[in-house]
Design an enzyme around this catalytic site. Structure first.
Site, mmCIF file in Angstrom:
data_model
loop_
_atom_site.group_PDB
_atom_site.id
_atom_site.type_symbol
_atom_site.label_atom_id
_atom_site.label_comp_id
_atom_site.label_asym_id
_atom_site.label_seq_id
_atom_site.Cartn_x
_atom_site.Cartn_y
_atom_site.Cartn_z
ATOM 1 N N GLU A 24 0.819 -1.208 0.000
ATOM 2 C CA GLU A 24 0.000 0.000 0.000
ATOM 3 C C GLU A 24 0.856 1.262 0.000
ATOM 4 O O GLU A 24 0.481 2.262 -0.625
ATOM 5 C CB GLU A 24 -0.941 -0.006 1.209
ATOM 6 C CG GLU A 24 -1.826 -1.242 1.335
ATOM 7 C CD GLU A 24 -2.557 -1.589 0.045
ATOM 8 O OE1 GLU A 24 -2.933 -0.670 -0.709
ATOM 9 O OE2 GLU A 24 -2.762 -2.796 -0.205
ATOM 10 N N TYR B 103 -2.241 -8.788 -10.157
ATOM 11 C CA TYR B 103 -1.288 -8.691 -9.062
ATOM 12 C C TYR B 103 -0.066 -9.578 -9.300
ATOM 13 O O TYR B 103 1.069 -9.095 -9.308
ATOM 14 C CB TYR B 103 -1.959 -9.105 -7.743
ATOM 15 C CG TYR B 103 -2.946 -8.094 -7.210
ATOM 16 C CD1 TYR B 103 -2.584 -7.230 -6.181
ATOM 17 C CD2 TYR B 103 -4.232 -8.010 -7.714
ATOM 18 C CE1 TYR B 103 -3.486 -6.311 -5.666
ATOM 19 C CE2 TYR B 103 -5.145 -7.090 -7.221
ATOM 20 C CZ TYR B 103 -4.766 -6.236 -6.200
ATOM 21 O OH TYR B 103 -5.653 -5.329 -5.709
#
Length: 994
Positions: free
Chosen positions: A417, A505
């Site tokens: 993040e 991802y």
């Protein structure tokens, strides 16, 4: 694996009728929902609110009177706008997924007022009101304005302008708004204007609205109800990615339409308000009932997309520190903060920011960072600029939990993040088809961050096991997708959410890693720095990224490529699947072909445009060789030939940095087998992992014989690396093999073969578990692998494993404060109950009912299904599904029970006798899954005949469900071909013989 089989399994008449009833119920439910939906979209045009929002919108929650946050301007005569929906409309821009380019948003003044009060938590529904003034620039004359809105009631819509430079909107003219209507399927609000907007001019859209705070889903503005310090509490938070901002405020909800934001949150004084930026001011508001509220206003944000706008209104506590002059705060439940659970995250967040700032040579641009641990957050984590959100399970760490496993999870989520603060927030993809630029690079840098703080981390082995092998197992030509999709492929908004998958991802991270492998560190980092600097506060697509990589390549001479960076990488990002590279070690011929599931003859590439440009890093006899490129279907590399010498062997794809599997001719595989048996340590661990995984994947899909793969495991008695054993056990002991009833012929052969080789590695780790498992706290590979080793050894009947399970379980029963080591907790709980009685079961059940941690409850619920006592399992099903179903929200109990040899028979009878309760508990869709478990109880012709006689005594037939599936080669070698139920339901043909 052999050719697809036509063998099937049979369902009894009772189950067939059950399925028919469920289908009928589903159709009825769909019809009712369709009728309700049709009624909502056909509401009369005079209705002042958006259809589809609960009628309670007109009566504010908690008995409080709604107030308009901003009074309507009286500076000009007001023209009423009709608000409606449309179930019929002429073709127009509202039929397209993308907004028309008529307006460009520049700035939002946004105020939200969620009606959450700590003294009214029992009220089941929370709503919010708000207003937004959006400054836009007009690029083309238009009498229609489109922006996104979903589930919102529009209560006022005005357009001011044109805005002269330096003039406030209140002093500008008003553009008449004749009508406001909603295209529900494309999620647009449409404003019909009385006159056209002028190209080049600026305007301000002034909208007032209200909407629901969601409780059952963590999207848009949502509610968390939780317990803290023994009290029931609630908070409100937001999740905007990818397209949920439009359910919080009307906006231009596309990633390229960046703007600045001024945010104000009106909230109860008992709560704290958080947003992307630091607090600018606080003031007091009073509603019509005289209740006092706090209005918290925040500083203006940088230019950013709507999907990273973030809010929270909460009663949480925090810990803080300063990193390079900027405040970092971790927010969590008060008891978690007091316990020190946020300390680990706090201590590593700042250093991660500093490391990435130095790596990219770009400072983090915001003055503060808040990280909030939400009690429940389905998305696990979200990178909102300045207000990052996490499920508390991936952010908080109890000080007593010192094992690297949990720390690694937290560091991975934080690194990912925080990486988005540059890849996504600072530089944003133009459109969602390039979301892999955000997620792929953020995922790639996860391991780089961890390696920076732990240089001894075996990063190649970890990446292989956790990322590369996982995505290679899912990515197959013809049944996968490219990471970079064509814009025209999107036709519906929900397709955007579907892009957040393993391909984005894991395949994205794997391609970034491959790019790094052939460009090397200096060129790779130099290109990324140039790219991030050039597109800061703006948007880019993958061609922009390739252009900056090409500039970095052209600026040096050490790295020479066979084609442009764009040509090389487009062959990977626009391709579905991946190649198999096959080397003939006798001739040196190297060829490529797509990897297919269940390869058959004549599956070849269509032409030169279908080939990949493949970097081949390789080793020969343990020595690294020069990089070569395979950019056509086949090519000869004489240097890859091997002699008859026992010392001569070749392995392609050094460190598995390339996104492909490697195959060899018979001599190539033989040489590697001989080397493993002679001196396995001569082959690095990462390549022992690679050989096992590639060989079994190739054998399962008909590229090589199963014997070739099994030959590579003969040396395993000498293998002391647990991560390699994990790869072996994952490939040989699959979930289908463990749970299927018809593997009796296969089991003794597998047991004898593996236990003979397993004893050495088991001896090492069983001793560590008994003496001091804490010595593994920094051994990432052992912590990743121990669970598979332990559960496999027990399943194979290794007596010492079963005994150790009993020892640990009884020790825990005697001293509950001494928790079972987390890497093996699930297996110990399962085998402890399996070898025990109802006393052990009741002990776990008591812990389940008193636990508040979701992960722990899932472990307990699964363990209780491991009992081998039929009456205990039946009692479990009755309690979980009939007596107290809502106590078991974490898991499908009947599916867990049906996974065991004893439990599948109990589950079948329970399902037939209680199908209505099961359907009500889990939903009709779960019955398809349960068909697999039921079918495993009928695996031989005699059982089929018995079932036919029992269920159809008068000549009536059975409901037959035909499942096409490939045969399992291992089972054929055992002399028995079982009707395993694996893969997807390919063919469903009911034929009730009545």
């Amino acid at each position: 694996m052999g050719s697809p089989s036509s063998s099937g399994f049979y369902l009894s008449r009772a189950v067939a009728l059950l399925l028919a009833g469920v289908v009928a119920a589903l159709l009825l439910a769909l019809a009712v929902l369709a009728a309700l939906y049709g009624h909502s979209v056909r509401a009369p045009p005079s209705e002042p609110k958006v259809p589809g929002v609960p009628d309670s919108a007109s009566s504010p929650p908690f008995g409080q009177e709604e107030t308009q946050p901003t009074p309507k301007s009286s500076s000009a005569p007001e023209r009423a706008a009709t608000t409606s929906s449309s179930d019929w409309r002429p073709p127009g821009p509202w039929d397209q997924l993308r907004l028309p380019p008529w307006l460009v948003p520049l700035h939002y003044d946004l105020e939200l007022w969620p009606r959450l009060r700590p003294d009214a938590l029992a009220v089941p529904r929370v709503r919010f009101s708000g207003r937004v003034n959006i400054t836009v620039r007009c690029t083309a004359a238009t009498t229609r304005l489109l922006l996104h809105s979903l589930f919102l009631d529009c209560e006022r819509a005005e357009v001011r302008g044109p805005l002269p430079p330096g003039t406030r909107a209140a002093a500008a003219g008003r553009v008449p708004v004749d009508n406001v209507w909603f295209a529900l399927d494309t999620q647009y609000m449409v404003l019909e204007l009385g006159e056209a907007l002028q190209p080049g001019a600026r305007y301000e859209l002034q909208l007032s609205f209200s909407g629901p705070v969601f409780e059952d889903t963590r999207e848009g503005l949502f509610l968390n109800v939780y317990t803290d310090q023994g009290e029931r509490r609630a908070l409100i938070a937001s999740q905007m990615e990818p397209t949920f901002a439009r359910s919080v405020f009307p906006c231009f909800d596309e990633p390229a339409l960046k703007a600045t934001f001024n945010v104000t949150l009106v909230h109860h004084p008992a709560y704290v308000a958080l947003s992307n930026m630091p607090v600018l001011s606080r003031s007091e508001r009073e509603d019509v009932n005289g209740s006092r509220w706090t209005a918290t206003t925040f500083h203006t944000t940088p230019r950013m997309p709507t999907y990273v706008v973030a809010f929270a209104v909460c009663d949480l506590d925090f810990v803080s520190r300063t990193e390079r002059g900027k405040q970092i705060r971790i927010w969590a439940r008060k008891e978690a903060i007091a316990n020190g659970d946020a300390d680990f995250a706090l201590n590593i967040t700042g250093p991660i920011f500093s490391f990435l700032e130095d790596l990219f040579n770009i400072s983090y641009p915001l003055p503060k960072t808040d990280l909030i641990a939400l009690p429940v957050f389905d998305k696990h984590a979200m990178e909102n600029w300045g207000l990052l959100m996490f499920d508390e399970s991936v952010l908080l760490l109890q000080p007593s939990d010192q094992l690297t496993e949990k720390k690694a999870t937290i560091m991975n989520f934080l690194s990912h993040e925080i990486g988005h603060q540059w890849f996504g927030n600072l530089v944003t993809m133009d459109w969602w088809n390039n979301i892999w630029l955000n997620e792929g690079f953020a995922s790639y840098f996860e391991l780089g961050v961890r390696n920076n703080f732990n240089p001894r981390l075996p990063r190649n082995e970890i990446f292989l096991s956790n990322v590369l092998h996982v995505i290679l197992g899912q990515d197959h030509t013809l049944v996968s997708r490219a990471v970079s999709m064509r814009v025209g492929n999107f036709t519906e908004t929900n397709e955007i959410s579907e892009l957040f998958d393993l391909f984005t991802y894991y395949k994205g991270a794997s391609l970034a890693r491959m790019l790094y492998s052939f460009l090397k560190d200096r060129v790779f980092i130099s290109a990324l720095r140039s790219y991030l600097e050039a597109f800061s506060y703006s948007n880019a697509d993958q061609d922009d990224l390739w252009r900056h990589f090409q500039m970095a390549v052209d600026d040096q001479h050490a790295v020479v490529l066979p084609a442009t960076v764009k040509s090389i990488m487009d062959s990977w990002t626009h391709h579905s699947g991946f190649p198999v590279v096959t080397l003939n070690v006798s001739s040196g011929v190297l060829r490529q072909e797509p990897f297919y599931l269940g390869k058959v003859h004549n599956q070849t590439l269509l032409g030169p445009s279908d080939t990949w440009i493949i970097p081949i890093l390789w080793i020969k006899n343990g020595t690294t060789q020069s990089l070569v490129w395979l950019d056509k279907s086949s090519e000869v590399f004489p240097e890859m030939q091997v002699s008859d010498s026992d010392q001569d062997w070749v392995i392609l794809n050094l460190n598995m940095t390339g996104y492909y599997r490697v195959n060899y001719d018979q001599l190539g595989w033989k040489k590697l087998k001989q080397q493993l048996e002679k001196d396995p340590k001569a082959i690095p661990v990462v390549h022992r992992l690679q050989l096992i995984d590639d060989a079994f994947a190739l054998s399962k899909n008909n590229y090589i014989d199963i014997e070739t793969a099994l030959d590579l495991t003969k040396y395993l008695a000498e293998e002391d690396e647990i991560i390699v054993w994990r790869a072996v056990l994952v490939n040989l002991i699959t979930s289908d093999l463990v749970s299927d009833a018809s593997n009796y012929d296969m089991y003794p052969f597998l047991k004898k073969y593996l236990l003979k080789r397993l004893k050495s590695i088991w001896s090492i780790y069983s001793t560590i578990i008994r003496e001091n498992v804490a010595v593994l706290q920094d051994d990432s590979l052992a912590l990743m692998s121990l669970e598979k080793l332990f559960e496999s050894a027990c399943w194979l009947g290794l007596e010492d494993c079963l005994q150790l399970s009993r020892e640990l379980f009884r020790k825990w029963m005697s001293h509950p404060e001494d928790v079972i080591p987390s890497p093996i907790r699930s297996a110990v709980l399962c085998y402890g109950i399996a070898s025990g009685s109802d006393e052990e079961w009741d002990f776990v059940f008591n812990f389940y009912t008193n636990s508040t941690e979701e992960e722990e409850r899932i472990q307990f619920a699964y363990a209780m299904s491991c009992s081998r006592d039929p009456w205990v399992l039946n009692r479990y099903l009755e309690y979980a599904i009939i007596v107290s179903p809502f106590a078991f929200n974490e898991t499908n109990v009947i599916e867990n029970v049906a996974a065991s040899e004893v439990g599948r028979y109990i589950a079948k009878d329970f399902l037939v006798n209680h199908w209505q309760a099961v359907s009500e508990r889990y939903g009709a869709h779960i019955l398809v899954t349960l068909m697999y478990a039921i079918g495993r109880t009928i695996s031989t012709d005699s059982q089929i005949a018995e079932e036919r006689e029992d269920r159809c005594p008068d000549g009536f037939g059975l409901g037959e469900v035909e499942l096409s599936r490939p045969w399992d080669s291992l089972h054929e070698r055992g002399g028995h071909t079982e009707r395993l139920l694996e893969g997807e339901l390919l063919e469903l043909t009911p034929s009730l013989c009545l």
